[in-house]
Design an enzyme around this catalytic site. Structure first.
Site, mmCIF file in Angstrom:
data_model
loop_
_atom_site.group_PDB
_atom_site.id
_atom_site.type_symbol
_atom_site.label_atom_id
_atom_site.label_comp_id
_atom_site.label_asym_id
_atom_site.label_seq_id
_atom_site.Cartn_x
_atom_site.Cartn_y
_atom_site.Cartn_z
ATOM 1 N N LYS A 104 -58.083 33.300 42.133
ATOM 2 C CA LYS A 104 -57.797 31.871 42.340
ATOM 3 C C LYS A 104 -58.087 31.037 41.082
ATOM 4 O O LYS A 104 -58.610 31.546 40.103
ATOM 5 C CB LYS A 104 -58.594 31.355 43.540
ATOM 6 C CG LYS A 104 -58.183 32.024 44.852
ATOM 7 C CD LYS A 104 -56.733 31.770 45.191
ATOM 8 C CE LYS A 104 -56.322 32.180 46.585
ATOM 9 N NZ LYS A 104 -56.248 33.629 46.804
HETATM 10 C C1 LIG Z 1 -52.896 30.750 51.346
HETATM 11 C C2 LIG Z 1 -54.186 31.498 51.451
HETATM 12 N N1 LIG Z 1 -55.049 31.169 52.416
HETATM 13 C C3 LIG Z 1 -56.231 31.785 52.569
HETATM 14 C C4 LIG Z 1 -56.597 32.797 51.726
HETATM 15 C C5 LIG Z 1 -57.899 33.500 51.974
HETATM 16 O O1 LIG Z 1 -58.815 33.286 50.944
HETATM 17 P P1 LIG Z 1 -60.162 34.146 50.878
HETATM 18 O O2 LIG Z 1 -59.810 35.457 50.248
HETATM 19 O O3 LIG Z 1 -61.076 33.318 50.009
HETATM 20 O O4 LIG Z 1 -60.670 34.279 52.249
HETATM 21 C C6 LIG Z 1 -55.744 33.188 50.683
HETATM 22 C C7 LIG Z 1 -56.139 34.265 49.778
HETATM 23 O O5 LIG Z 1 -55.416 34.837 49.020
HETATM 24 C C8 LIG Z 1 -54.502 32.520 50.545
HETATM 25 O O6 LIG Z 1 -53.632 32.859 49.578
#
Ligand SMILES: Cc1ncc(COP(=O)(O)O)c(C=O)c1O
Length: 386
Positions: A184
């Site tokens: 990210k």
């Molecule tokens: C659109 C979206 N939402 C939620 C997430 C989930 O993030 P995390 O891995 O921090 O739980 C991601 C992760 O790639 C994502 O791309």
């Protein structure tokens, strides 16, 4: 083939991050403590929101957000099909139903015109996803939510920093959830943040993020703390560690610099591809900015002899890592089989899915790296025109 493979999205970790983590290790405080508090304070200032609760993933933040608004079994939540599975998965944790909505054919953001027809008495919330780093049509979405008395939980995993009509994403809906996963725009390895203006939601999320223990449970290990605590709910284990927060503190300081670098790369891609009819470049709405977490092109398959998988394979042969964001949720076996989603019900996402490719974009890319990606894209397109 380049000597070194150009990965799709490595993190940008410098000496500042290493020093902050070492500081945490030397302090003896490695799990939730002063650095988490500092990261939350600095993050909420950065976004200009009142409360920021640090957790161990965006998925956890989304789960806590849905708990805070009181989602119940049998409720429905509106979710775009063009997203990562986490957005819908958290809805199923409650035995509630994710109701998928198709995307716009240019921005790939949730199509706000399609939301209204999915609302009924069971609908409790909308989770707009600021896909790739661009804000959804938040004015329209907030209006729909107000009219139908729905909560808006924003999935801002891609959108740090993103502005919408002069305001930063994180200060618009009921609760906004960010991700600090390794790929990210800023990272803590794994991590997330839930932002809200609502004190009750903030308190509930804080308590539920650490076993349902009454306020500021971590303080029991400080000089001022007490051994006594009370469990007031059956909560979760979602707290962020100080080691992760140390990374976040250093990364947040660089957020703007990283953003500028991503923007420069995106502009170079756009300049290089805009006259190529075989490629559709990302479309940006005038009402806001784009964080450029992802740079997603669409291949015009009618003009090419190769498909998307072959294009990615050829990029790989050239030593370049690409990806696809996303395989729409309605195409995954679990969602198809459990909720009966059909491809034809999401014609835009189904069509676009076959054509999208995410190109590498990250602060550590050199001008040479960017030029190399551009040359390879153009070469593959030239060699495979119909
Ligand atoms: C659109 C979206 N939402 C939620 C997430 C989930 O993030 P995390 O891995 O921090 O739980 C991601 C992760 O790639 C994502 O791309």
């Amino acid at each position: 083939m380049r000597r070194n493979f150009l990965p799709f999205s490595p993190p940008a970790i410098g000496e500042e991050e290493i020093a902050e983590v070492v500081d945490s290790l030397r302090s003896g405080w490695i799990t939730t403590g002063p650095k988490v508090k500092q990261f939350e304070t600095e993050f909420s200032k950065y976004i200009a929101c009142i409360h920021a609760i640090a957790v161990n993933s965006c998925t956890a933040a989304l789960h806590l957000a849905l708990d805070a608004i009181g989602l119940k079994e049998g409720n429905e939540v509106i979710v775009p099909t063009m997203t990562f599975v986490a957005t819908a998965e958290v809805v199923t944790y409650f035995k509630a139903v994710p109701v998928l909505v198709d995307c716009e054919n240019d921005t790939l953001l949730i199509d706000s015109n399609n939301i209204k027809e999915k609302i009924n008495k069971k609908t409790k919330a909308i989770i707009p996803v600021h896909y790739a780093g661009q804000s959804c049509a938040m004015d329209e979405i907030l209006q729909i939510a107000e009219k139908h008395n729905l909560k808006v939980i924003e999935d801002a995993a891609h959108s740090l920093p993103t502005w919408y009509r002069g305001k930063m994403i994180g200060s618009l809906g009921d609760i906004t959830c960010f991700s600090f996963y390794a790929t990210k725009t800023i990272t803590t390895g794994e991590g997330g943040m839930a932002c809200t203006e609502n004190k009750e939601y903030a308190e509930r999320m804080k308590i539920m993020s650490l076993h349902g223990i009454s306020k500021d449970a971590w303080k029991r290990y400080t000089a001022k703390g007490s051994w006594y605590y009370e469990v007031i709910e059956a909560g979760y284990k979602y707290n962020m560690t100080d080691i992760a927060a140390a990374l976040g503190i250093a990364q947040l300081k660089k957020c703007k610099e990283f953003y500028k670098k991503r923007e420069k790369i995106a502009n170079k891609y756009t300049q290089s591809f805009k006259e190529i009819p075989e490629i559709k470049i990302p479309v940006i709405r005038e009402n806001g900015t784009h964080a450029w977490h992802l740079y997603v092109i669409q291949l015009n398959l009618k003009m090419l002899k190769i498909n998307r998988a072959q294009f990615i394979e050829k990029m790989k042969e050239g030593g370049i890592g690409c990806s696809v964001h996303f395989i729409p949720l309605h195409l995954h076996p679990y969602y198809k089989n459990t909720f009966g989603f059909k491809s034809k019900d999401f014609p835009v996402a189904s069509y676009i899915y076959e054509r999208i490719v995410s190109l590498p974009i990250y602060p550590k890319m050199t001008d040479e790296d960017v030029g190399y990606v551009i040359d390879n894209v153009i070469k593959i397109i030239k060699e495979n025109k119909k």
